[in-house]
Design a protein around this motif. Structure first.
Motif, PDB file in Angstrom:
ATOM      1  N   PHE A  96      -2.166   2.004  11.434  1.00  0.00           N
ATOM      2  CA  PHE A  96      -2.209   0.404  11.612  1.00  0.00           C
ATOM      3  C   PHE A  96      -2.641  -0.113  10.232  1.00  0.00           C
ATOM      4  CE2 PHE A  96      -5.517  -2.692  11.802  1.00  0.00           C
ATOM      5  CZ  PHE A  96      -4.928  -3.758  12.160  1.00  0.00           C
ATOM      6  N   VAL A  97      -1.672  -1.030   9.856  1.00  0.00           N
ATOM      7  CA  VAL A  97      -1.875  -1.757   8.670  1.00  0.00           C
ATOM      8  C   VAL A  97      -2.591  -3.328   8.974  1.00  0.00           C
ATOM      9  CG1 VAL A  97      -0.825  -2.633   6.574  1.00  0.00           C
ATOM     10  CG2 VAL A  97       0.145  -0.471   7.825  1.00  0.00           C
ATOM     11  N   GLY A  98      -3.709  -3.506   8.373  1.00  0.00           N
ATOM     12  CA  GLY A  98      -4.353  -4.855   8.361  1.00  0.00           C
ATOM     13  C   GLY A  98      -3.923  -5.529   7.626  1.00  0.00           C
ATOM     14  N   THR A  99      -2.764  -6.632   7.828  1.00  0.00           N
ATOM     15  CA  THR A  99      -2.196  -7.280   6.641  1.00  0.00           C
ATOM     16  C   THR A  99      -3.179  -8.533   6.293  1.00  0.00           C
ATOM     17  OG1 THR A  99      -1.025  -8.693   8.357  1.00  0.00           O
ATOM     18  CG2 THR A  99       0.246  -6.864   7.270  1.00  0.00           C
ATOM     19  N   LEU A 100      -4.277  -8.856   7.349  1.00  0.00           N
ATOM     20  CA  LEU A 100      -5.289  -9.856   6.861  1.00  0.00           C
ATOM     21  C   LEU A 100      -6.021  -9.536   5.638  1.00  0.00           C
ATOM     22  CD1 LEU A 100      -8.328  -9.549   9.488  1.00  0.00           C
ATOM     23  CD2 LEU A 100      -6.910  -7.736   9.104  1.00  0.00           C
ATOM     24  N   TRP A 101      -5.990  -8.271   5.584  1.00  0.00           N
ATOM     25  CA  TRP A 101      -6.926  -7.867   4.191  1.00  0.00           C
ATOM     26  C   TRP A 101      -5.894  -7.792   3.081  1.00  0.00           C
ATOM     27  CZ3 TRP A 101      -7.995  -3.802   8.468  1.00  0.00           C
ATOM     28  CH2 TRP A 101      -8.960  -4.220   9.205  1.00  0.00           C
ATOM     29  N   GLU A 102      -4.679  -7.834   3.302  1.00  0.00           N
ATOM     30  CA  GLU A 102      -3.860  -7.883   2.063  1.00  0.00           C
ATOM     31  C   GLU A 102      -3.143  -9.056   1.636  1.00  0.00           C
ATOM     32  OE1 GLU A 102      -3.641  -5.019   0.659  1.00  0.00           O
ATOM     33  OE2 GLU A 102      -4.403  -3.482   2.142  1.00  0.00           O
ATOM     34  N   MET A 106       0.587  -8.721   0.523  1.00  0.00           N
ATOM     35  CA  MET A 106       1.484  -8.901   1.905  1.00  0.00           C
ATOM     36  C   MET A 106       1.221 -10.265   2.112  1.00  0.00           C
ATOM     37  SD  MET A 106       1.494  -5.206   3.991  1.00  0.00           S
ATOM     38  CE  MET A 106       2.935  -5.543   4.816  1.00  0.00           C
ATOM     39  N   PRO A 107       1.208 -11.100   1.254  1.00  0.00           N
ATOM     40  CA  PRO A 107       0.746 -12.635   1.607  1.00  0.00           C
ATOM     41  C   PRO A 107       1.572 -13.484   2.594  1.00  0.00           C
ATOM     42  CG  PRO A 107       2.263 -12.598  -0.451  1.00  0.00           C
ATOM     43  CD  PRO A 107       2.096 -11.247  -0.018  1.00  0.00           C
ATOM     44  N   LEU A 108       2.644 -13.169   2.913  1.00  0.00           N
ATOM     45  CA  LEU A 108       3.656 -14.051   3.784  1.00  0.00           C
ATOM     46  C   LEU A 108       3.323 -13.571   5.280  1.00  0.00           C
ATOM     47  CD1 LEU A 108       7.003 -13.720   2.333  1.00  0.00           C
ATOM     48  CD2 LEU A 108       5.409 -15.585   1.921  1.00  0.00           C
ATOM     49  N   TRP A 143       6.989  -5.047   3.732  1.00  0.00           N
ATOM     50  CA  TRP A 143       6.955  -3.751   4.268  1.00  0.00           C
ATOM     51  C   TRP A 143       7.545  -2.552   3.323  1.00  0.00           C
ATOM     52  CZ3 TRP A 143       3.321  -2.998   7.793  1.00  0.00           C
ATOM     53  CH2 TRP A 143       2.728  -3.972   8.570  1.00  0.00           C
ATOM     54  N   THR A 144       9.068  -3.052   3.122  1.00  0.00           N
ATOM     55  CA  THR A 144       9.876  -2.215   2.347  1.00  0.00           C
ATOM     56  C   THR A 144       9.229  -2.019   0.951  1.00  0.00           C
ATOM     57  OG1 THR A 144      11.400  -3.997   1.797  1.00  0.00           O
ATOM     58  CG2 THR A 144      11.856  -2.653   3.723  1.00  0.00           C
ATOM     59  N   ASP A 145       8.849  -2.996   0.180  1.00  0.00           N
ATOM     60  CA  ASP A 145       8.037  -3.141  -0.993  1.00  0.00           C
ATOM     61  C   ASP A 145       7.060  -2.155  -0.973  1.00  0.00           C
ATOM     62  OD1 ASP A 145      10.127  -4.619  -1.778  1.00  0.00           O
ATOM     63  OD2 ASP A 145       9.069  -6.243  -2.415  1.00  0.00           O
ATOM     64  N   ASN A 146       6.314  -2.216   0.050  1.00  0.00           N
ATOM     65  CA  ASN A 146       5.345  -1.214   0.128  1.00  0.00           C
ATOM     66  C   ASN A 146       5.512   0.037   0.729  1.00  0.00           C
ATOM     67  OD1 ASN A 146       2.399  -2.505  -0.762  1.00  0.00           O
ATOM     68  ND2 ASN A 146       3.763  -4.234   0.090  1.00  0.00           N
ATOM     69  N   ASN A 147       6.648   0.575   0.787  1.00  0.00           N
ATOM     70  CA  ASN A 147       7.180   1.868   1.231  1.00  0.00           C
ATOM     71  C   ASN A 147       6.805   2.260   2.500  1.00  0.00           C
ATOM     72  OD1 ASN A 147       8.364   4.434   0.550  1.00  0.00           O
ATOM     73  ND2 ASN A 147       6.347   5.561   0.233  1.00  0.00           N
ATOM     74  N   MET A 148       7.276   0.935   3.441  1.00  0.00           N
ATOM     75  CA  MET A 148       6.669   1.378   4.762  1.00  0.00           C
ATOM     76  C   MET A 148       8.139   0.773   5.534  1.00  0.00           C
ATOM     77  SD  MET A 148       2.708   0.156   5.193  1.00  0.00           S
ATOM     78  CE  MET A 148       2.964  -1.074   4.144  1.00  0.00           C
ATOM     79  N   VAL A 149       7.925   1.170   6.812  1.00  0.00           N
ATOM     80  CA  VAL A 149       8.891   0.849   7.784  1.00  0.00           C
ATOM     81  C   VAL A 149       8.074   0.150   8.834  1.00  0.00           C
ATOM     82  CG1 VAL A 149      10.722   1.472   9.648  1.00  0.00           C
ATOM     83  CG2 VAL A 149      10.857   2.762   7.383  1.00  0.00           C
TER      84      VAL A 149
END
Length: 355
Positions: A96-102, A106-108, A143-149
């Motif tokens: 689980f990736v919490g983008t609210l903390w990023e 991961m601004p967008l 996601w891809t820039d952060n090495n994730m699918v």
């Protein structure tokens, strides 16, 4: 060294020769670590264990592949501030990736947090974010820039207040310390409240020890961690549904998998999104009722006071868009797509954030 060992195990399937029917029929075991910073009592982690994993297993039933899961929920591998790096760096294969903390990396993905009071329709919000992620290269790039699918979407029901004091007007928040994770701190602009960083895993202790006087959150998250025991005043404000993050898979891990297994994980991601949304909607009101039954005091912020809060907010969305445009991020395009998607789905945002 542990990561190298685990990754070596992942590669054993490709090393085995497929020369005879007997070997072709043999099962191929794939070791996958799945982890989260929160426990499975939280809905978005529950859905990983109870929806994503079973869906992947079921999709592979008629194939020679089998997943051997290593579960590491509840922060046993990393904390809530490390969810992106944990998947990005291969500490876990799926997480689980919490983008609210990023907000920086991961601004967008944080567009919903900069457009509060936009909608309380969770299904609509999830559908809009799913469509944007699937159709907008700008959303996939994070996601891809952060090495994730990217596999699945996590949304929450509308946010409200849990405090140690009653809230009858916006003025009651002045000089109060409110736990507000990451970008949700911007919602307190104009209220006079002081934001305190934190997460569901820290709220109880923070409030109990006086680090904060309450928090803005949602029933399906608050109830399992018992925040209502230390912040008994619940004030319905309807700040709106939010996109919290999603399920990510380490790109190297994903790319090493057979296409059949890759497809199974994408199926698991869709199952996760559907199950989580259903779970949240099914339990939210029940959780609220149970908190009241256990002694919480429930009230609703008067409509005029809620509008005061909305009107008193600074130009959160505009500031966010301008800042990120200056950093080369197409924030205005994403903001417009999100608001247009909500309106097309029948929502009437409390404020015209794209004006």
């Amino acid at each position: 060294m542990q990561n190298l060992t685990r990754r070596a195990l992942l590669g054993t399937a490709a090393a085995a020769p497929l020369a005879t029917p007997a070997i072709l029929a043999a099962q191929t075991q794939i070791n996958i670590t799945i982890a989260a910073s929160h426990p499975t009592t939280i809905a978005w982690i529950w859905a990983m264990q109870q929806a994503l994993m079973p869906a992947v297993n079921q999709a592979l039933e008629s194939t020679r592949f089998r997943i051997r899961w290593r579960e590491a929920f509840g922060g046993t591998l990393y904390r809530f501030t490390e969810t992106r790096n944990a998947v990005k760096d291969g500490i876990t294969d799926v997480g689980f990736v919490g983008t609210l903390w990023e907000g920086s990396a991961m601004p967008l993905q944080n567009v919903t947090y900069f457009t509060p009071f936009a909608t309380d329709n969770l299904r609509l919000q999830v559908d809009v974010m799913e469509k944007m992620t699937a159709e907008m290269p700008e959303m996939q790039k994070a996601w891809t820039d952060n090495n994730m699918v990217y596999l699945g979407t996590c949304g929450t029901e509308t946010y409200d207040l849990w405090t140690t004091f009653p809230v009858r007007t916006v003025d009651d928040l002045r000089n109060r310390k409110i736990s507000a994770p990451g970008v949700s701190a911007t919602w307190l602009g104009g209220t006079g409240a002081v934001p305190v960083n934190g997460a569901l895993t820290t709220y109880y202790t923070d409030i109990q020890t006086g680090v904060s006087d309450g928090t803005m959150s949602f029933p399906s998250g608050i109830f399992p961690v018992r925040v209502h025991e230390v912040a008994k005043y619940i004030t319905k404000v309807n700040i709106g549904c939010m996109y919290v993050g999603g399920i990510g898979m380490n790109r190297q891990t994903f790319n090493r998998l057979d296409p059949v297994v890759q497809a199974a994980f994408r199926t698991g991601g869709k199952a996760y999104t559907a199950a989580l949304t259903n779970r949240v909607l099914a339990t939210s009101e029940a959780n609220m009722r149970e908190m009241v039954a256990k002694g919480a005091e429930l009230s609703t912020l008067p409509a005029a006071e809620r509008q005061r809060w909305v009107d008193g907010l600074p130009d959160i969305a505009g500031d966010w868009a301008r800042t990120n445009e200056g950093r080369g991020q197409p924030a205005k395009k994403v903001l417009a797509a999100y608001m247009d998607g909500l309106r097309a789905g029948g929502a009437t945002p409390g404020r015209a954030w794209t004006a």
